[in-house]
Scaffold this active site. Sequence first.
Site, short mmCIF file in Angstrom:
data_model
loop_
_atom_site.label_atom_id
_atom_site.label_comp_id
_atom_site.label_asym_id
_atom_site.label_seq_id
_atom_site.Cartn_x
_atom_site.Cartn_y
_atom_site.Cartn_z
N LYS A 1 -9.94 1.41 -3.14
CA LYS A 1 -10.45 0.95 -1.85
C LYS A 1 -11.89 1.41 -1.65
CE LYS A 1 -9.16 0.85 3.06
NZ LYS A 1 -8.23 1.38 4.08
N GLU B 1 0.84 -1.20 0.00
CA GLU B 1 0.00 0.00 0.00
C GLU B 1 0.88 1.26 0.00
OE1 GLU B 1 -3.66 1.86 2.73
OE2 GLU B 1 -2.28 0.37 3.57
N CYS C 1 -5.65 -3.01 3.02
CA CYS C 1 -5.49 -2.75 4.45
C CYS C 1 -6.69 -3.24 5.27
CB CYS C 1 -5.23 -1.25 4.68
SG CYS C 1 -4.71 -0.83 6.36
#
Length: 495
Positions: A316, A260, A368
């Site tokens: 995301k 990330e 994440c």
Amino acid sequence: MASLLQRRGVSSLLALLAGALTTLTFAPFDLWGLGPVALAVFYIVLQHINMRQTLWRGWLFGVGMFGSGASWVYVSIHDYGNTGGPLAIVLTGLFIVTMALFVMLPALLHRLCAASKLDIVAFAGAWALGEAFRSWAFTGFPWLFLGSAHVSSPLASLAPLGGVYLVSLVVSLSGALLARTLISRHWWLLAPLAVLWLIPLALPTQWARPVGDDVTVSLVQGDLAQLSKWTPDGQRDAVNTYFSLTRQQALDSDLVIWPETALPMLEQQAMPFLQRVQSTLPADSTLMTGIMQRDQNGMFYNSMIALGDTPGQYRKAHLVPFGEYLPLEPLLGGLLKIFNIPMGNIGAGSHDQPPLQAHGLRLGVAICYEIVYPDLVRQRAKNANALVTISNDTWFGHSIGPLQHMQMAQLRALENNRYLLRATNNGMTAIVAPDGRLQAQAPRFEPAVLNGTIRPMEGLTPFTKTGSWPALLLALLMLLCGGILRTHRRDQTAH
């Protein structure tokens, strides 16, 4: 013993300690057998008390659980959130006492069924439903679910069958049975307790099968300092580090994955460097990396992109409140400015994005925090034959947070019977097998490249097909059974 437990101070202390005990069930301690013990104590201290005491002890159990198991929140706020020590303590305390409120729900639901002969069943259903509510309310915080600790326990085969909630349901039912055995001295209750743990041993953990050829993968971990990462020097270090590691140790791989925000810059700025790296890889290889994107309207996105023969992107979709966006911004924005608390402003991608593709793999992506949501990952896995998650666990420092995060990722692999590739900035970087076990892992807190092989997996587990609803429906039925019997018993007493 009974008279001792009836003392309010003793029972309240036991509720607090039992909550703290749950932390030992998770990584890095992995004492999963303490889960039923903690809930057995919780069940016992909820006996023969009024509504006010029920809510109080439920809250204390939550304080113990989140105060110990989510202590890493302080590290994120203080060490990396540019927040002073006293304010960080206050904010961490507010987080803990707020999250503890959610444990009042299963305590309350159990209280409503406490006079029933099936209150042990109702207790288990209430706990599972409480976890589900916590995963949804206010965008959810599905951390410290008791079922997450059982990747390698005898209950592991329940995960691909019904997901983490089914495992939590069995853990809580085991705790209630253990407690009722100790309270009533009805030792025959140990028989159904044993059955609960023996039946899963006869169930398969694998519902999917490997197909196709091996795919070689390289997961690159730069171990860059978070506080200086976005400075000009930090950007140069990131470019040099990831290019150097890739050239030295990952040039022969079919798939190279950077974590990330591996390069602390926008996609437009990073693309020349990324294309240069891609050009050094074999013609049919793919480079994937986390990157920040900005659209034509100026909105930022936390993304993962793929270069090579099949370019693609994933943005995301489930953002972290107060970390990536601000809920109730008109109300809270001014307050955060007063306390000098930094805030992100990131847009959310859609929930129906297609998998990224590389070398025969269809990769369901979770960035994440998304990996901790079982049904979100399950939705990705339905159309994918492997999973990938990238994360920046540098925010957790040297706390237990990254280890818990890794364990939840392992359970997602097990629930869906998919290989899972996890690339992080400083650990835990790992390749997870479809049975949830770590196949390979890079050392933490140092630059590293983890090389390995995976295979596409075809076939869907029962959980991947149906999601969490069957387990939650079972939990609801168990709760209702206790409630109906209590109502029936009360009506008979009245007559």
